[in-house]
Motif scaffolding. Sequence first.
Motif, PDB file in Angstrom:
ATOM      1  N   ARG A  85       0.836  -1.421   0.389  1.00  0.00           N
ATOM      2  CA  ARG A  85      -0.236  -0.034   0.386  1.00  0.00           C
ATOM      3  C   ARG A  85       0.934   1.841   0.145  1.00  0.00           C
ATOM      4  NH1 ARG A  85      -6.022   0.712   0.381  1.00  0.00           N
ATOM      5  NH2 ARG A  85      -6.312   2.514   0.819  1.00  0.00           N
ATOM      6  N   LEU A  86       0.626   2.508  -0.981  1.00  0.00           N
ATOM      7  CA  LEU A  86       1.079   3.237  -1.063  1.00  0.00           C
ATOM      8  C   LEU A  86       0.429   4.629  -1.200  1.00  0.00           C
ATOM      9  CD1 LEU A  86       3.138   1.034  -2.484  1.00  0.00           C
ATOM     10  CD2 LEU A  86       4.063   3.464  -3.061  1.00  0.00           C
ATOM     11  N   GLY A  87       0.029   4.980  -0.464  1.00  0.00           N
ATOM     12  CA  GLY A  87      -1.402   6.087  -0.205  1.00  0.00           C
ATOM     13  C   GLY A  87      -2.185   6.038  -0.087  1.00  0.00           C
ATOM     14  N   GLU A  88      -3.346   5.685  -1.539  1.00  0.00           N
ATOM     15  CA  GLU A  88      -4.128   5.207  -1.991  1.00  0.00           C
ATOM     16  C   GLU A  88      -4.464   4.316  -3.036  1.00  0.00           C
ATOM     17  OE1 GLU A  88      -7.624   8.276  -2.223  1.00  0.00           O
ATOM     18  OE2 GLU A  88      -7.523   9.285  -0.632  1.00  0.00           O
ATOM     19  N   THR A  89      -3.132   3.960  -3.305  1.00  0.00           N
ATOM     20  CA  THR A  89      -3.030   2.760  -4.110  1.00  0.00           C
ATOM     21  C   THR A  89      -2.759   1.212  -3.547  1.00  0.00           C
ATOM     22  OG1 THR A  89      -2.100   4.809  -5.996  1.00  0.00           O
ATOM     23  CG2 THR A  89      -1.601   1.732  -6.372  1.00  0.00           C
ATOM     24  N   ALA A 124     -18.798   0.515   6.414  1.00  0.00           N
ATOM     25  CA  ALA A 124     -17.989   1.153   7.756  1.00  0.00           C
ATOM     26  C   ALA A 124     -16.734   1.480   8.287  1.00  0.00           C
ATOM     27  CB  ALA A 124     -18.971   0.981   9.234  1.00  0.00           C
ATOM     28  N   LEU A 125     -16.521  -0.170   7.570  1.00  0.00           N
ATOM     29  CA  LEU A 125     -14.741  -0.688   8.012  1.00  0.00           C
ATOM     30  C   LEU A 125     -13.430   0.087   6.646  1.00  0.00           C
ATOM     31  CD1 LEU A 125     -12.420  -2.565   9.029  1.00  0.00           C
ATOM     32  CD2 LEU A 125     -13.435  -4.418   7.308  1.00  0.00           C
ATOM     33  N   CYS A 126     -13.974   0.281   5.955  1.00  0.00           N
ATOM     34  CA  CYS A 126     -13.687   1.161   4.794  1.00  0.00           C
ATOM     35  C   CYS A 126     -13.368   2.793   5.042  1.00  0.00           C
ATOM     36  CB  CYS A 126     -13.741   0.428   3.139  1.00  0.00           C
ATOM     37  SG  CYS A 126     -13.552  -1.401   3.107  1.00  0.00           S
ATOM     38  N   ARG A 127     -14.682   3.013   5.763  1.00  0.00           N
ATOM     39  CA  ARG A 127     -15.159   4.178   5.194  1.00  0.00           C
ATOM     40  C   ARG A 127     -13.990   5.728   5.172  1.00  0.00           C
ATOM     41  NH1 ARG A 127     -20.132   4.937   4.501  1.00  0.00           N
ATOM     42  NH2 ARG A 127     -20.409   3.963   5.975  1.00  0.00           N
ATOM     43  N   ALA A 180     -10.247  -5.147   4.011  1.00  0.00           N
ATOM     44  CA  ALA A 180     -11.280  -3.531   3.570  1.00  0.00           C
ATOM     45  C   ALA A 180      -9.842  -3.501   1.867  1.00  0.00           C
ATOM     46  CB  ALA A 180     -10.854  -2.308   4.800  1.00  0.00           C
ATOM     47  N   ASN A 181      -9.115  -3.892   1.820  1.00  0.00           N
ATOM     48  CA  ASN A 181      -9.030  -3.926   0.155  1.00  0.00           C
ATOM     49  C   ASN A 181      -9.665  -4.906  -0.477  1.00  0.00           C
ATOM     50  OD1 ASN A 181      -6.910  -1.198  -0.110  1.00  0.00           O
ATOM     51  ND2 ASN A 181      -5.935  -2.220   1.919  1.00  0.00           N
ATOM     52  N   ARG A 185     -11.129  -4.155  -3.496  1.00  0.00           N
ATOM     53  CA  ARG A 185     -10.443  -4.699  -5.130  1.00  0.00           C
ATOM     54  C   ARG A 185     -11.117  -5.734  -5.273  1.00  0.00           C
ATOM     55  NH1 ARG A 185      -7.164  -8.565  -6.756  1.00  0.00           N
ATOM     56  NH2 ARG A 185      -7.590 -10.495  -5.020  1.00  0.00           N
ATOM     57  N   ARG A 186     -12.223  -6.274  -4.877  1.00  0.00           N
ATOM     58  CA  ARG A 186     -13.299  -7.494  -5.777  1.00  0.00           C
ATOM     59  C   ARG A 186     -14.367  -7.057  -5.774  1.00  0.00           C
ATOM     60  NH1 ARG A 186     -11.742 -12.844  -1.892  1.00  0.00           N
ATOM     61  NH2 ARG A 186     -13.437 -13.300  -2.930  1.00  0.00           N
TER      62      ARG A 186
END
Length: 201
Positions: A85-89, A124-127, A180-181, A185-186
Amino acid sequence: MADYLEVWSDGRQRLVPLEGERATIGRSDTNDLVLPDERVSRVHAEFEKVAGEWVLRDLGSRNGTFIDGERVLSSRPVRPGQEIRLGETTLFVRREGGTAPRDATVADETAPELTPREREVLLALCRPAFSGSPFTEPASVRDIASELVVSEAAVKQHLAHLYDKFGLYDEGESRRVRLANEAIRRGAVSIADLRGGEAAR
Protein backbone atom coordinates in the motif's frame (compact mmCIF):
# COMPACT_ATOMS: atom_id res chain seq x y z
CA MET A 1 9.11 -16.39 -15.68
CA ALA A 2 7.91 -12.77 -15.97
CA ASP A 3 7.09 -10.62 -12.94
CA TYR A 4 4.63 -7.76 -13.01
CA LEU A 5 2.70 -5.45 -10.70
CA GLU A 6 -1.07 -5.56 -10.34
CA VAL A 7 -1.92 -1.91 -9.57
CA TRP A 8 -5.28 -0.94 -8.03
CA SER A 9 -6.19 2.75 -7.94
CA ASP A 10 -9.62 4.45 -7.94
CA GLY A 11 -11.26 1.03 -8.20
CA ARG A 12 -9.42 0.19 -11.44
CA GLN A 13 -6.78 -2.43 -12.13
CA ARG A 14 -3.78 -2.23 -14.45
CA LEU A 15 -0.86 -4.59 -14.99
CA VAL A 16 2.67 -3.21 -15.21
CA PRO A 17 5.72 -5.35 -16.16
CA LEU A 18 8.39 -5.46 -13.45
CA GLU A 19 11.60 -5.59 -15.47
CA GLY A 20 15.33 -5.16 -14.90
CA GLU A 21 17.01 -5.13 -11.51
CA ARG A 22 15.42 -1.98 -10.08
CA ALA A 23 12.19 -0.03 -10.48
CA THR A 24 11.23 3.22 -8.75
CA ILE A 25 7.67 4.20 -7.84
CA GLY A 26 6.28 7.66 -7.19
CA ARG A 27 4.29 10.65 -8.40
CA SER A 28 7.09 12.12 -10.55
CA ASP A 29 7.21 11.30 -14.28
CA THR A 30 10.84 10.19 -13.86
CA ASN A 31 9.78 6.98 -12.04
CA ASP A 32 9.49 3.57 -13.69
CA LEU A 33 5.95 3.33 -12.26
CA VAL A 34 4.15 6.68 -12.03
CA LEU A 35 1.28 6.84 -9.51
CA PRO A 36 -0.97 9.92 -9.83
CA ASP A 37 -1.88 9.71 -6.14
CA GLU A 38 -1.62 12.88 -4.03
CA ARG A 39 -0.61 10.86 -0.97
CA VAL A 40 2.33 9.25 -2.80
CA SER A 41 5.68 11.10 -2.65
CA ARG A 42 7.46 12.25 -5.83
CA VAL A 43 9.96 9.38 -5.45
CA HIS A 44 8.23 7.12 -2.92
CA ALA A 45 9.78 3.63 -3.01
CA GLU A 46 11.73 1.22 -5.16
CA PHE A 47 11.82 -2.46 -5.98
CA GLU A 48 15.22 -4.11 -6.22
CA LYS A 49 15.86 -7.67 -7.38
CA VAL A 50 18.13 -9.52 -4.95
CA ALA A 51 18.98 -13.20 -5.58
CA GLY A 52 15.97 -13.55 -7.88
CA GLU A 53 13.48 -12.08 -5.40
CA TRP A 54 12.07 -8.57 -5.02
CA VAL A 55 12.95 -6.32 -2.09
CA LEU A 56 10.82 -3.21 -1.50
CA ARG A 57 12.56 -0.14 -0.09
CA ASP A 58 10.86 3.01 1.19
CA LEU A 59 12.75 6.11 0.02
CA GLY A 60 11.82 8.42 2.89
CA SER A 61 8.23 8.87 1.74
CA ARG A 62 5.91 11.24 3.62
CA ASN A 63 3.01 8.81 4.15
CA GLY A 64 4.90 5.53 4.29
CA THR A 65 4.95 2.21 2.46
CA PHE A 66 3.09 -0.80 3.87
CA ILE A 67 3.27 -4.56 3.22
CA ASP A 68 0.24 -6.48 4.53
CA GLY A 69 -0.56 -3.51 6.78
CA GLU A 70 2.92 -3.24 8.35
CA ARG A 71 5.05 -0.19 7.65
CA VAL A 72 8.32 -0.73 5.77
CA LEU A 73 10.90 1.20 7.78
CA SER A 74 13.83 0.67 5.39
CA SER A 75 13.62 -2.36 3.10
CA ARG A 76 11.80 -5.65 3.17
CA PRO A 77 11.43 -8.72 0.90
CA VAL A 78 8.05 -8.95 -0.78
CA ARG A 79 6.48 -12.19 -1.97
CA PRO A 80 3.98 -12.60 -4.81
CA GLY A 81 0.47 -12.01 -3.50
CA GLN A 82 1.41 -9.78 -0.56
CA GLU A 83 -0.48 -6.50 -0.42
CA ILE A 84 1.60 -3.33 -0.85
CA ARG A 85 0.00 0.00 0.00
CA LEU A 86 1.30 3.44 -1.04
CA GLY A 87 -1.11 6.29 -0.35
CA GLU A 88 -4.48 5.23 -1.73
CA THR A 89 -2.90 2.81 -4.23
CA THR A 90 -2.64 -0.95 -3.69
CA LEU A 91 -0.07 -3.12 -5.48
CA PHE A 92 0.55 -6.85 -5.71
CA VAL A 93 3.67 -8.48 -7.16
CA ARG A 94 2.59 -11.24 -9.55
CA ARG A 95 4.68 -13.97 -11.15
CA GLU A 96 3.39 -15.24 -14.47
CA GLY A 97 2.62 -18.95 -14.47
CA GLY A 98 3.84 -19.64 -10.95
CA THR A 99 3.03 -20.07 -7.29
CA ALA A 100 -0.07 -21.06 -5.39
CA PRO A 101 -0.77 -17.60 -3.90
CA ARG A 102 -1.40 -16.18 -7.38
CA ASP A 103 -3.69 -19.08 -8.32
CA ALA A 104 -5.63 -18.65 -5.08
CA THR A 105 -6.28 -14.95 -5.61
CA VAL A 106 -7.28 -15.41 -9.24
CA ALA A 107 -9.83 -18.04 -8.21
CA ASP A 108 -11.48 -15.55 -5.83
CA GLU A 109 -11.71 -12.43 -8.02
CA THR A 110 -15.46 -11.96 -7.56
CA ALA A 111 -16.98 -10.70 -4.34
CA PRO A 112 -18.71 -13.27 -2.10
CA GLU A 113 -22.43 -13.01 -1.42
CA LEU A 114 -23.02 -10.73 1.58
CA THR A 115 -25.94 -10.09 3.89
CA PRO A 116 -27.14 -6.46 4.12
CA ARG A 117 -25.59 -6.15 7.61
CA GLU A 118 -22.25 -7.58 6.43
CA ARG A 119 -22.19 -4.97 3.68
CA GLU A 120 -22.91 -2.21 6.21
CA VAL A 121 -20.01 -3.49 8.35
CA LEU A 122 -17.70 -3.45 5.30
CA LEU A 123 -18.73 0.11 4.42
CA ALA A 124 -18.06 1.27 7.99
CA LEU A 125 -14.74 -0.61 7.99
CA CYS A 126 -13.54 0.94 4.73
CA ARG A 127 -14.85 4.49 5.16
CA PRO A 128 -11.79 5.97 7.01
CA ALA A 129 -9.60 5.25 3.95
CA PHE A 130 -11.47 8.06 2.16
CA SER A 131 -11.42 10.61 4.97
CA GLY A 132 -8.46 12.45 3.42
CA SER A 133 -6.25 12.24 6.52
CA PRO A 134 -2.79 10.60 6.33
CA PHE A 135 -1.98 7.17 7.80
CA THR A 136 -5.57 6.01 7.49
CA GLU A 137 -6.41 2.63 8.94
CA PRO A 138 -9.73 0.81 8.60
CA ALA A 139 -12.26 1.56 11.31
CA SER A 140 -11.85 -0.22 14.65
CA VAL A 141 -14.44 -2.64 16.02
CA ARG A 142 -15.51 0.08 18.46
CA ASP A 143 -15.91 2.68 15.66
CA ILE A 144 -17.97 0.28 13.55
CA ALA A 145 -20.20 -0.60 16.52
CA SER A 146 -20.73 3.10 17.24
CA GLU A 147 -21.59 3.95 13.62
CA LEU A 148 -24.03 1.05 13.23
CA VAL A 149 -25.41 1.31 16.79
CA VAL A 150 -24.75 -2.35 17.59
CA SER A 151 -22.58 -4.13 20.16
CA GLU A 152 -18.87 -4.75 19.62
CA ALA A 153 -19.57 -8.49 19.99
CA ALA A 154 -22.00 -8.31 17.05
CA VAL A 155 -19.39 -6.50 14.92
CA LYS A 156 -16.75 -9.12 15.79
CA GLN A 157 -19.15 -11.87 14.75
CA HIS A 158 -19.85 -10.18 11.39
CA LEU A 159 -16.12 -9.61 10.84
CA ALA A 160 -15.43 -13.30 11.55
CA HIS A 161 -17.95 -14.26 8.85
CA LEU A 162 -16.41 -11.74 6.44
CA TYR A 163 -12.87 -13.05 7.04
CA ASP A 164 -14.15 -16.54 6.15
CA LYS A 165 -16.00 -15.34 3.04
CA PHE A 166 -12.93 -13.46 1.76
CA GLY A 167 -10.54 -16.31 2.66
CA LEU A 168 -8.53 -14.37 5.26
CA TYR A 169 -7.72 -17.04 7.83
CA ASP A 170 -4.58 -15.74 9.54
CA GLU A 171 -4.83 -13.76 12.77
CA GLY A 172 -3.61 -10.23 13.52
CA GLU A 173 -4.53 -6.55 13.25
CA SER A 174 -3.45 -6.36 9.60
CA ARG A 175 -6.32 -8.71 8.70
CA ARG A 176 -8.74 -5.75 8.92
CA VAL A 177 -6.52 -3.86 6.45
CA ARG A 178 -6.52 -6.80 4.03
CA LEU A 179 -10.29 -7.25 4.38
CA ALA A 180 -10.88 -3.58 3.54
CA ASN A 181 -8.63 -3.78 0.49
CA GLU A 182 -10.07 -7.09 -0.69
CA ALA A 183 -13.62 -5.69 -0.34
CA ILE A 184 -12.73 -2.76 -2.60
CA ARG A 185 -10.55 -4.79 -5.00
CA ARG A 186 -13.23 -7.43 -5.56
CA GLY A 187 -16.10 -4.96 -5.85
CA ALA A 188 -17.99 -5.80 -2.64
CA VAL A 189 -17.67 -2.13 -1.73
CA SER A 190 -17.19 0.61 -4.31
CA ILE A 191 -15.31 3.85 -3.86
CA ALA A 192 -18.50 5.66 -4.99
CA ASP A 193 -20.40 3.94 -2.13
CA LEU A 194 -17.82 5.12 0.38
CA ARG A 195 -17.67 8.68 -0.89
CA GLY A 196 -21.46 8.85 -1.13
CA GLY A 197 -21.81 7.63 2.44
CA GLU A 198 -19.23 10.16 3.66
CA ALA A 199 -21.08 13.00 1.92
CA ALA A 200 -24.34 11.92 3.53
CA ARG A 201 -22.86 11.89 7.05
